[in-house]
Write an enzyme that holds these catalytic residues in place. Sequence first.
Site: not given
Length: 543
Positions: A168, A448
């Site tokens: 990603r 996160d």
Amino acid sequence: MAVPQERLPQSSIRIEGETGPGHESILTPAALAFLADLHHRFNDRRLDLLAARRTRQARYDAGELPDFRADTLAIREGRWTVGKIPAALQDRRVEITGPVERKMIINALNSGAKVFMADFEDSSAPTLANQFDGQINLRDAVNGTIGYTSPEGKTYRVGHDPAVLVVRPRGWHLPERHLTVDGEPMSGALVDFGLYAFHNARALQARDRGPYFYLPKLEAMEEAALWHEAMAAAEEALGLPAHCMKATVLIETLPAVFQMHEILHALRERAVGLNCGRWDYIFSYLKTFRGHRDRLLPERGQVLMTVPFLKAYSELLIQTCHRRGAFAMGGMAAQIPIKGDEAANEAALAKVRADKLREVQAGHDGTWVAHPALVPVAREIFDQYMPSPNQLNVARADVQASRDQLIAPCAGTISRAGFDNNVEVALRYTAAWLDGLGCVPIHHLMEDAATAEIARAQLWQWLHHPGNPAGGTPAGDGLEFTDHAPIDFALFDQALAAHTHRLRASTHPGAARADDAAALLATLTHAEQLGDFLTLPAYDRLA
């Protein structure tokens, strides 16, 4: 170790900052020339698309509601499917995600998951060292030489049947200040994608392993089309077969849920699926409706995938994907093992099981976990209820998700504990990020950037509700806690000061950056408008 500027190509690409050991093997003149070409070909379009985002958000701020596009009705109603999905991605029942840190890569590849998503985005802080060490680590993982020895002498190596690697890159909105072209920062997305492709695509293609990518934060089909063109340019430049680069798109913005067919169509020959990026999706709901005071969300712990707007989103994603022959991936389980408290650990695992059971019974083809210990938990559920490699046969023709269902606010409350937790999570995560860590365990959840964004966006939303003047106390229809005490900026400032003091005196990640994080969080929370992304202003303060 700095790469000498005189060895760089004549395209005015420069490395800003001191590079480290091994970085010269990644930042070669040829690789940098490849990046510069990507920049020249695609950066202006990227900036135009970001401007289109701002224009769209201004319309939402003025009262417009997101909706399905009238000009793309033919795509939504057309009969078409995505291209052939590679054998390596036919079974994705459990995927694990994590940053591109060396030990974590090895553990993830060995975890028993079908796929490992190596993340340059929400679980990574983009320091120069993190970004380019991460590229070294992925190169070594691809060529089979990756290893790690801990300070205690424990050795880590990849086993015989590793997870399939998917990368990603950062979203279109994030810059990379350590590489500039003609004085202009490069796109973080193109840097992450370009370096990984340049150094690994041929080896991966030779083994029929892509390369494969997860694409984050898209808001429109035009943004997906830009990725398609960048990948096509990279394939041509590297001498690779057309459409060998495959992509799964995270549907993690509210505007994107109204363009899922269009996004798949823009990536038609290289799309393999969509993913329910639930945490960023909740943040995007908050951000999209920052000017809509009638779309207030309760505290984060109550905004579960079973609430109507999230249920509609996930079920429409399944229906859309399966109609087009693409995989519908479920969302992240953020829980991590709780050591030393068996009852609490079992309660956390029960939540994971319930979430994965909901996903597999709804028709998802796979799911995400953040910790290797959760891989067998999720796999057991999917093995039991999905004995075949996927569920493309589950059409979900029963799903009728209207515009109003997709944007409906959910009922709930705001407790003092929920408010205080948001302050703590936003502060501790921001401090850790400023210190170079992109994912942080807090109260047995792996936080996160996406989860921290929810925390800070909710604080802004609650405090800027009508009747909550800056620095004052609620009046009229101002928000209250469940005990009827007012929610106001004085309380936020008090909580932030208390948590900053505790973090500063602790051994938690980011303790040394507590004051910097608190100043940034205070500025963002008191601002008259909700900032688009925490990581943009934080990037200027990054270690």
